[in-house]
Design an enzyme around this catalytic site. Sequence first.
Site, PDB file in Angstrom:
ATOM      1  N   TYR A 111       0.877  -1.182   0.000  1.00  0.00           N
ATOM      2  CA  TYR A 111       0.000   0.000   0.000  1.00  0.00           C
ATOM      3  C   TYR A 111       0.903   1.218   0.000  1.00  0.00           C
ATOM      4  CZ  TYR A 111      -4.176   2.645   1.581  1.00  0.00           C
ATOM      5  OH  TYR A 111      -5.219   3.531   1.710  1.00  0.00           O
ATOM      6  N   ARG A 164      -6.430  10.604 -10.538  1.00  0.00           N
ATOM      7  CA  ARG A 164      -5.652  11.274  -9.476  1.00  0.00           C
ATOM      8  C   ARG A 164      -5.131  10.182  -8.560  1.00  0.00           C
ATOM      9  NH1 ARG A 164      -5.758  10.368  -4.971  1.00  0.00           N
ATOM     10  NH2 ARG A 164      -7.673  11.177  -4.065  1.00  0.00           N
ATOM     11  N   LYS A 182      -5.836  -1.711  -2.654  1.00  0.00           N
ATOM     12  CA  LYS A 182      -6.971  -1.501  -1.741  1.00  0.00           C
ATOM     13  C   LYS A 182      -7.668  -2.828  -1.443  1.00  0.00           C
ATOM     14  CE  LYS A 182      -7.075   3.061  -1.328  1.00  0.00           C
ATOM     15  NZ  LYS A 182      -7.336   3.905  -0.164  1.00  0.00           N
ATOM     16  N   GLU A 253     -12.365   5.041  -6.428  1.00  0.00           N
ATOM     17  CA  GLU A 253     -11.052   5.295  -5.836  1.00  0.00           C
ATOM     18  C   GLU A 253     -10.156   6.092  -6.783  1.00  0.00           C
ATOM     19  OE1 GLU A 253     -10.435   3.727  -2.618  1.00  0.00           O
ATOM     20  OE2 GLU A 253      -8.909   5.289  -2.704  1.00  0.00           O
ATOM     21  N   ASP A 254      -9.597   7.156  -6.275  1.00  0.00           N
ATOM     22  CA  ASP A 254      -8.588   7.942  -6.997  1.00  0.00           C
ATOM     23  C   ASP A 254      -9.039   8.426  -8.372  1.00  0.00           C
ATOM     24  OD1 ASP A 254      -7.099   7.698  -4.751  1.00  0.00           O
ATOM     25  OD2 ASP A 254      -5.349   6.793  -5.674  1.00  0.00           O
ATOM     26  N   ASP A 276     -14.206   6.410  -1.560  1.00  0.00           N
ATOM     27  CA  ASP A 276     -13.325   6.273  -0.416  1.00  0.00           C
ATOM     28  C   ASP A 276     -12.551   7.561  -0.138  1.00  0.00           C
ATOM     29  OD1 ASP A 276     -11.939   4.883   1.598  1.00  0.00           O
ATOM     30  OD2 ASP A 276     -10.264   4.561   0.213  1.00  0.00           O
ATOM     31  N   ASP A 277     -12.154   8.258  -1.187  1.00  0.00           N
ATOM     32  CA  ASP A 277     -11.342   9.467  -0.988  1.00  0.00           C
ATOM     33  C   ASP A 277     -12.148  10.560  -0.302  1.00  0.00           C
ATOM     34  OD1 ASP A 277      -8.891   8.606  -2.409  1.00  0.00           O
ATOM     35  OD2 ASP A 277     -10.321   8.400  -4.045  1.00  0.00           O
ATOM     36  N   ASN A 416      -0.364  11.613   0.262  1.00  0.00           N
ATOM     37  CA  ASN A 416       0.423  10.417  -0.079  1.00  0.00           C
ATOM     38  C   ASN A 416       1.026  10.576  -1.464  1.00  0.00           C
ATOM     39  OD1 ASN A 416      -0.414   8.947   2.265  1.00  0.00           O
ATOM     40  ND2 ASN A 416      -2.381   8.612   1.272  1.00  0.00           N
TER      41      ASN A 416
END
Length: 556
Positions: A111, A164, A182, A253-254, A276-277, A416
């Site tokens: 991760y 992203r 994930k 996600e992202d 999730d973000d 991150n």
Amino acid sequence: MATILMEKITDSTLIPPGPDAVGGVQCLRDPLLNKGTAFTRDERAHRGIEGLLPPRVESLQEQAARVLKNVRGTTSPLEKYRYLSALQTENETLFYRVVLDHLEEMLPIIYTPTVGQACVEWSRIYERPRGLYISAQHRGRVAELLGHWPRSRVGIIVVTDGGRILGLGDLGANGMGIPIGKLALYTACAGVPPEFCLPVTIDVGTDNEPLRSDPFYLGERQQRMTGEAYDALLEEFVAATQAVFPGVIVQFEDFNNACAFRLLRRYRNRLCCFDDDVQGTGAMGLAGLYSAGRITGGGLAAQRILFVGAGEACLGIGGTVIAAMQREGLSEGEAKQRCLFVDSNGLVIASRGDLAEHKRSFAQDRAPLPDLLAAVEDFKPTALIGACGKGGVFTQSVLGAMARLNERPILFALSNPTSKAECTAEQAYAWTNGRAVFASGSPFDPVTLAGRAHAPGQGNNCYVFPGVGLGLLVSGARRVTDEMFLAAARALADQVTEADLEQGRIFPVAARMREVAAAVAAAVGAVACAQGHATNPRPQDLRAEATRVMYVPGYA
Ligand code: NAD
């Protein structure tokens, strides 16, 4: 539908798929069935694979010891990642045994931060297929592609469009490392069986020109699709997930924020999905503030929070915190006055004409200020929360001001991977004379300052989404609601012990991830039942049930 998921999770745990069903070399090639050198002599004879393995029969523990020695014998984190990825493709039981037994050591490899490096280098290090790639060329056939997935028992899909990736920007098809990572955490941290997990990348092209012209780049070499074409592909994908895997949970996600907020709005009331973000990070941030308040002595409603960034993460935390403050008695207006946002163009204030729709409801009526330091001096925050993807924006003068204004300044550097953190743990403690209550998105080693050890916690949504997904599965929830994330935040905060706080840690240690996930799952499941979203009968003890159904890596 969701009852079926519950049945799936239950019987997969009680009756793990055995290799009996598959013979010959096939049982060495299926990562869910493969035992490698742990196939017994009888099994080898029975399945016709004698001679295909070295003679010695090993236990899972012996195999795990070899894996660990190899991981530890490799110095480069990316090489460790590659080694573990290869193992995951070959033998999931062994992979998860090692990861679960050494979570603290393995999470930074599978991760953040290493997964970020893996995504950057994806085209170069690519070796084996994993996950599903869907692109514009598959329009009209997305359901058919989902049907190509070799497992029918899919309960959770994590999907990205690579828009992203962490704080690394648009990485196109290279973003596949994120859904894979994930979902590995779903299994390791929350015990969701690996065969339930499907990583998907929707390849809509990339605006990352160096990537597009990289001869090794494996994605579609076109500019990112936008507008109707993009929305139509996503719509087909979402509809196909429900047609092929009815009731499946979809985790976005992202995605870049222009897409993330839109997709969440469009789909949250149509299927069991979440971003999730935005939402997972929201719950994590709120949990961190609850725990930090136990150290600083201030309740949530007394905090003044300056957010550095006004994207998915900061607005996700801001929205969750504002909702939680209202539960503590503040009006919506009062709660919003306690959360001020700064983005790349300055303070998020009503007089700005350039604010994207998702920022507007957070804008305050204030005068502009020249920089972050001026914002700190003017707003006098008790907490500074950074998720802007720009490393080093918490400068010495900014943190010095926070330390002057607060006995125990709360500092979250959530970006991150590590290179994008707003400050390092060392800077956080050194520039506040050791008084910071600090957490970071990617892990930092403990810091010793003036003889005192500080163990920074990892403020990462990995404390939230695995338990949320497990709770949705166990309850058979049809929708994901904001109340579930508020409950998840409280449950996560309740897992932080006095011993954690004494060391300055406001999130539990990674080794306790499964306990945390069970608590979060129970909280989410309880909300699902209370709000009428659950389709499974409520078990007497939700937490015990969440623990009971967890996948435990071991050979059948
Ligand atoms: P995003 O693109 O949606 O938002 C980034 C925001 O930062 C934008 O509002 C942008 O204007 C602002 N910004 C950029 N430069 C800035 C600067 N110099 N000063 C102030 N603001 C600036 O991205 P996101 O989804 O919110 O993610 C941002 C970062 O947070 C990423 O690094 C991501 O990895 C990290 N993140 C961490 C977690 C976690 O669990 N720790 C969760 C989600 C996101």
